[in-house]
Design a protein around this motif. Structure first.
Motif, PDB file in Angstrom:
ATOM      1  N   GLY A  23     -24.710   7.328  33.905  1.00  8.39           N
ATOM      2  CA  GLY A  23     -25.710   8.807  33.861  1.00  8.39           C
ATOM      3  C   GLY A  23     -24.840   9.855  33.948  1.00  8.39           C
ATOM      4  N   LEU A  24     -23.528  10.112  33.669  1.00  4.91           N
ATOM      5  CA  LEU A  24     -22.871  11.062  33.909  1.00  4.91           C
ATOM      6  C   LEU A  24     -22.832  12.251  33.066  1.00  4.91           C
ATOM      7  N   GLN A  25     -23.428  11.920  31.599  1.00  7.96           N
ATOM      8  CA  GLN A  25     -23.560  12.863  30.704  1.00  7.96           C
ATOM      9  C   GLN A  25     -24.421  14.009  30.985  1.00  7.96           C
ATOM     10  N   ASP A  26     -24.344  15.180  30.904  1.00 12.89           N
ATOM     11  CA  ASP A  26     -25.286  16.149  31.297  1.00 12.89           C
ATOM     12  C   ASP A  26     -26.514  16.243  30.390  1.00 12.89           C
ATOM     13  N   LYS A  27     -27.473  16.464  31.062  1.00 17.85           N
ATOM     14  CA  LYS A  27     -28.970  16.307  30.505  1.00 17.85           C
ATOM     15  C   LYS A  27     -29.164  17.216  29.440  1.00 17.85           C
ATOM     16  N   ALA A  28     -28.973  18.342  29.695  1.00 18.28           N
ATOM     17  CA  ALA A  28     -29.070  19.796  29.250  1.00 18.28           C
ATOM     18  C   ALA A  28     -28.019  20.018  27.867  1.00 18.28           C
ATOM     19  N   ASN A  29     -26.942  19.712  28.090  1.00 18.87           N
ATOM     20  CA  ASN A  29     -25.947  19.768  27.105  1.00 18.87           C
ATOM     21  C   ASN A  29     -25.051  18.453  27.151  1.00 18.87           C
ATOM     22  N   GLY A  38      -9.765  16.516  37.176  1.00 23.20           N
ATOM     23  CA  GLY A  38      -9.249  17.495  38.146  1.00 23.20           C
ATOM     24  C   GLY A  38     -10.497  18.690  38.122  1.00 23.20           C
ATOM     25  N   LYS A  39     -11.544  18.541  37.832  1.00 24.94           N
ATOM     26  CA  LYS A  39     -12.585  19.324  38.151  1.00 24.94           C
ATOM     27  C   LYS A  39     -14.014  18.556  38.010  1.00 24.94           C
ATOM     28  N   ALA A  40     -15.234  19.280  38.421  1.00 27.37           N
ATOM     29  CA  ALA A  40     -16.446  18.533  38.477  1.00 27.37           C
ATOM     30  C   ALA A  40     -16.944  18.266  37.053  1.00 27.37           C
ATOM     31  N   GLN A  41     -16.863  19.272  35.982  1.00 24.61           N
ATOM     32  CA  GLN A  41     -17.606  19.120  34.763  1.00 24.61           C
ATOM     33  C   GLN A  41     -16.606  19.332  33.704  1.00 24.61           C
ATOM     34  N   VAL A  42     -16.490  18.451  32.565  1.00 25.41           N
ATOM     35  CA  VAL A  42     -15.576  18.616  31.501  1.00 25.41           C
ATOM     36  C   VAL A  42     -16.149  18.186  30.161  1.00 25.41           C
ATOM     37  N   MET A  44     -21.200  17.803  27.572  1.00 24.00           N
ATOM     38  CA  MET A  44     -20.601  17.991  29.064  1.00 24.00           C
ATOM     39  C   MET A  44     -20.704  16.791  29.654  1.00 24.00           C
ATOM     40  N   VAL A  45     -19.742  16.525  30.512  1.00 24.16           N
ATOM     41  CA  VAL A  45     -19.580  15.199  31.434  1.00 24.16           C
ATOM     42  C   VAL A  45     -19.388  15.819  32.787  1.00 24.16           C
ATOM     43  N   ASN A  46     -20.353  15.102  33.518  1.00 15.42           N
ATOM     44  CA  ASN A  46     -20.313  15.569  35.102  1.00 15.42           C
ATOM     45  C   ASN A  46     -19.507  14.406  35.754  1.00 15.42           C
ATOM     46  N   ALA A  47     -18.742  14.809  36.312  1.00 18.20           N
ATOM     47  CA  ALA A  47     -17.532  13.846  37.038  1.00 18.20           C
ATOM     48  C   ALA A  47     -18.226  13.589  38.364  1.00 18.20           C
ATOM     49  N   ASP A  48     -17.961  12.157  38.600  1.00 22.34           N
ATOM     50  CA  ASP A  48     -18.348  11.562  40.015  1.00 22.34           C
ATOM     51  C   ASP A  48     -16.962  11.554  40.689  1.00 22.34           C
ATOM     52  N   ASP A  49     -16.934  11.003  41.576  1.00 23.85           N
ATOM     53  CA  ASP A  49     -15.487  10.953  42.535  1.00 23.85           C
ATOM     54  C   ASP A  49     -14.428  10.253  41.888  1.00 23.85           C
ATOM     55  N   LYS A  50     -14.477   9.172  41.171  1.00 25.64           N
ATOM     56  CA  LYS A  50     -13.539   8.668  40.513  1.00 25.64           C
ATOM     57  C   LYS A  50     -13.184   9.424  39.263  1.00 25.64           C
TER      58      LYS A  50
END
Length: 154
Positions: free
Chosen positions: A115-121, A136-140, A124-130
């Motif tokens: 469930g890492l895909q951004d809900k609003a947009n 290299g960043k929190a959102q791509v 965008m992918v919200n990155a977890d630790d892996k």
């Protein structure tokens, strides 16, 4: 009386234009009739306008003929070449060599399962630790994701 003559003169060309429009389907059906009607001086303008639309459908028919050879296209073998993922990427997709297309597919499977895909947009992918180790960043953005994956394969 001069004004009375002008009014019927304006109506007469309108009546001539209407029959010319009705005759247009006949011109499309039979090409022999079009040259005969072009000889009349009053109707030269109408067939010239209708000749142009007759060429457009012919161009549309030519386009599907060109599309037939495109179906025989073979995929680029570079996409099927197995690539070895880095340690950070192997934590997400596995350590076996995979084609680039499979790596991207497994990334999306991981993203959707967690469930890492951004809900609003959704782009965008919200990155977890892996994924943060790979990106290299929190959102791509999903468009830059493939470029970032390319840095982690050999």
């Amino acid at each position: 009386m001069a004004t009375a003559k002008k009014a019927p003169a304006k109506k007469a060309p309108a009546k001539k234009a209407a029959p010319a429009k009705k005759a247009a389907p006949a011109k499309k059906a039979a090409a022999k009739k079009a040259p005969a009607k072009k000889a009349a001086p009053a109707k030269k303008a109408a067939p010239a306008k209708k000749a142009a639309p007759a060429k457009k459908p012919a161009a549309k028919k030519a386009a599907p003929a060109k599309k037939a050879p495109a179906k025989k296209r073979t995929p680029n073998p570079a996409f099927m070449k197995p690539l070895t993922p880095s340690a950070a990427l192997a934590a997400v997709v596995g350590d076996k060599p995979l084609p680039r297309t499979e790596i991207v597919s497994k990334m999306w499977t991981y993203i959707k399962a967690k469930g890492l895909q951004d809900k609003a947009n959704k782009r965008m992918v919200n990155a977890d630790d892996k994924l943060k180790a790979v990106f290299g960043k929190a959102q791509v953005s999903m468009f830059e994701m493939a470029g970032l994956i390319g840095k982690h394969v050999k």
